[in-house]
Design an enzyme around this catalytic site. Structure first.
Site, PDB file in Angstrom:
ATOM      1  N   CYS A 192       0.810  -1.208   0.000  1.00 17.48           N
ATOM      2  CA  CYS A 192       0.000   0.000   0.000  1.00 17.48           C
ATOM      3  C   CYS A 192       0.848   1.265   0.000  1.00 17.48           C
ATOM      4  CB  CYS A 192      -0.962   0.016   1.169  1.00 17.48           C
ATOM      5  SG  CYS A 192      -2.251   1.253   0.939  1.00 17.48           S
ATOM      6  N   CYS A 371      -5.740   2.307  -5.068  1.00 18.07           N
ATOM      7  CA  CYS A 371      -5.294   2.874  -3.802  1.00 18.07           C
ATOM      8  C   CYS A 371      -6.231   4.013  -3.428  1.00 18.07           C
ATOM      9  CB  CYS A 371      -3.861   3.385  -3.930  1.00 18.07           C
ATOM     10  SG  CYS A 371      -3.174   3.960  -2.357  1.00 18.07           S
TER      11      CYS A 371
END
Length: 443
Positions: A192, A371
Site C-alpha cells: 500500500c 489505492c
C-alpha cells in the site's frame, strides 16, 4: 490501503492453542501429508484462493498453512491510526475466515522443496502438493532502522503498518503539543504505497480540528523521486500538500531514530554522504519491507530481489508450472494492495484451473490495482491504474478529485465487501462494474 495476500508476521503464534481444530494437528499427527492444492499464507490472497479451490475440489483436497491466530483487514489500519476505527474492528479469528472445506495447518513454513513438490513446517511436517499457491505477503523489517523497534516504547513514535503499533498513532496525535510531525516512506518495495501519505493528511486535519496546526510543522520524507507513481493523482496530491503547507522531501529515507533526544536521521539517496537530523514531536514510520525470509532462502523460487518469480500476466511460476503466486510476495510489477490481489484472484483461479486440466494458462492480468488515497476525515481520491501507470477508473467522474462519496466507500463499503465477498472467493475486482459504468466502453 486495501492491500493483499499478506499475513501479519509479527503476530504469528506457534503452537496449537486457540483453534477448534487443534486436535487434528497435535504432536501425534502424521509427519507426511498430501494435498491437491497447498496454499502457503492465510492473508487476503491465500484465503480467497483457498475458498475458490476447496469449494471446487471438495473437503480435504486443499490445505492452508499459516500460524496466525488472527486475520486482519489491514487497509483499515489507516482509519485506526486516525481514530475512525479500532484495531478490534479490523480483525477476525483465522478459524472464522478460512474456508471450512480446507484443512488449516496452523504452523509456520520453514522451507520449500519445489523439485520434490513439498514444503516443510516448523513442527517437522512435510506437506506434499500437486499444485502450490504462494501467498506469503510481505515482511516488515523495522529492525533495519537503527533505534527500532525499541523507539516504539517511547512517546511520539508510531506506525500504522503493525497491529503492535497502530494504536499509538492516535495517541501521538492526541499528545501532540508543538514541533515537527514527520512521516516516512522507506527505500524498499512496500505494501500500500499510498498509506504513508494517507495518515499524514489525516494527521494534518486532526491537528487543524484540535487547534494545534499552527504549532505543527508537517514534513514528508519519501525515498521516491515522485509524490505518487501515477501523474494524474500525483498532480492532485501536490496541490493538496501545497494548500495545506506540508513540506515534501523526495529521495530521502529514514536510517535512525534517537528516542532519547527525539531525533530522526535521514539520508539523501542522491548524495548518500549527506545526512540530516530533525527533532520530532511525532514520527510515523513506514518500515523497510522485503519478501519473507523463508521465501528468499529458496533461490529456485525467487528473483534477484527475493520475490517469487512469476509471469506477471499469468501468475504462473517461471520455472515450476505447478506453482502460482499471488499478492505482495510476488515480483509482479504493480502496487501491492488488496485491490490488486482481488484482481489477481480471478486470473489465478482461471489459470490454475486450466493447468489442472492439462492446458496452458491463457488469462492475462493487466496490473490493475487501486489505492483509495484518504486525504482527511471525509475525503478521498480513488486512484486506480494498471501496469503502465495509466488510470483505469471505475466511475465516470474524475477520480483525482477529493470526494466524500469515495471516502465513505473506503470506510463503510470496502470492509464488508472484503469479509463477505473477497474472503469467500466471490470478489475479483470491479472490472464488470467498470464496464457497466462506462457503458461497456472501458477495458
Amino acid at each position: 490501503m486495501m492491500m493483499s495476500g499478506r499475513g501479519v508476521r509479527l503476530l504469528t503464534a506457534h503452537g496449537l492453542r486457540g483453534s477448534l481444530r487443534k486436535a487434528a494437528f497435535s504432536t501425534t499427527c502424521p509427519k507426511h501429508k498430501s494435498y491437491k492444492v497447498v496454499v502457503v499464507g492465510g492473508g487476503a490472497g491465500g484465503c480467497a484462493t483457498a475458498a475458490k479451490f476447496s469449494s471446487k475440489l471438495g473437503k480435504g483436497k486443499v490445505a492452508v498453512i499459516d500460524p496466525a491466530n488472527m486475520h486482519y483487514y489491514q487497509p483499515m489500519w489507516t482509519l485506526v491510526g486516525g481514530g475512525m476505527k479500532t484495531l478490534e474492528d479490523s480483525g477476525k479469528p483465522m478459524s472464522e475466515v478460512l474456508p471450512k472445506k480446507a484443512d488449516w495447518i496452523k504452523q509456520k513454513v520453514v522451507g520449500f522443496d519445489p523439485h520434490n513438490n513439498r514444503v516443510m513446517t516448523d513442527d517437522g511436517q512435510e506437506i506434499n502438493y500437486e499444485y502450490l499457491v504462494v501467498a506469503l505477503g510481505i515482511q516488515l523489517n523495522y529492525n533495519q532502522v537503527k533505534g527500532l523497534p525499541g523507539a516504539f516504547e517511547t512517546p511520539g513514535v508510531c506506525s500504522n503498518y503493525s497491529p503492535l503499533y497502530v494504536s499509538k498513532t492516535l495517541k501521538s496525535l492526541q499528545n501532540f503539543q508543538e514541533g515537527n510531525a514527520l512521516f516516512t516512506f522507506p527505500n524498499t518495495p512496500i505494501k500500500c504505497p499510498g498509506a504513508p501519505q494517507k495518515i499524514m493528511y489525516i494527521s494534518e486535519e486532526y491537528l487543524r480540528k484540535h487547534g494545534k496546526r499552527d504549532k505543527a510543522n508537517i514534513v514528508y520524507y519519501t525515498s521516491l523521486p515522485v509524490l505518487f507513481g501515477v501523474k494524474k493523482y500525483a498532480d492532485a496530491l501536490w496541490e493538496i500538500v501545497k494548500e495545506r503547507n506540508i513540506s515534501v522531501n523526495l529521495r530521502h529515507h529514514l536510517i535512525e531514530v534517537k528516542p532519547d533526544s527525539r531525533e530522526a536521521v535521514f539520508q539523501n539517496l542522491d548524495k548518500p554522504e549527506e545526512l540530516s537530523t530533525l527533532k520530532y514531536e511525532m514520527l510515523h514510520v513506514t518500515p523497510p519491507m522485503s519478501s519473507p525470509d523463508v521465501l528468499r532462502n529458496c533461490p529456485a523460487l525467487v528473483d534477484g530481489a527475493g520475490f517469487l518469480k512469476v509471469n506477471k500476466e499469468t501468475l504462473q511460476h517461471e520455472s515450476f508450472p505447478n506453482i502460482f503466486g499471488i499478492g505482495d510476495c510476488t515480483n509482479v510489477p504493480t502496487a501491492r494492495t488488496a485491490a490488486a490481489v482481488a484482481a489477481q484472484v480471478g486470473i489465478l483461479r482461471k489459470n490454475l484451473g486450466m493447468v489442472m486440466d492439462g492446458k496452458d494458462p491463457r488469462q492475462t492480468y493487466d496490473g490493475y490495482t487501486s489505492c483509495p488515497l484518504v486525504t482527511g476525515y471525509s475525503t478521498c481520491i480513488l486512484a486506480e491504474f494498471d501496469f503502465n501507470l495509466n488510470p483505469v477508473e471505475t466511475f465516470p467522474v474524475n477520480q483525482a478529485k477529493e470526494r466524500r462519496v469515495m471516502f465513505h466507500m473506503k470506510k463503510d463499503m470496502m470492509p464488508p465487501m472484503y469479509w463477505m465477498a473477497m474472503m469467500n472467493g466471490y470478489w475479483e475486482g470491479p472490472k464488470y462494474i467498470r464496464k457497466a459504468m462506462h457503458l461497456g466502453l472501458s477495458k
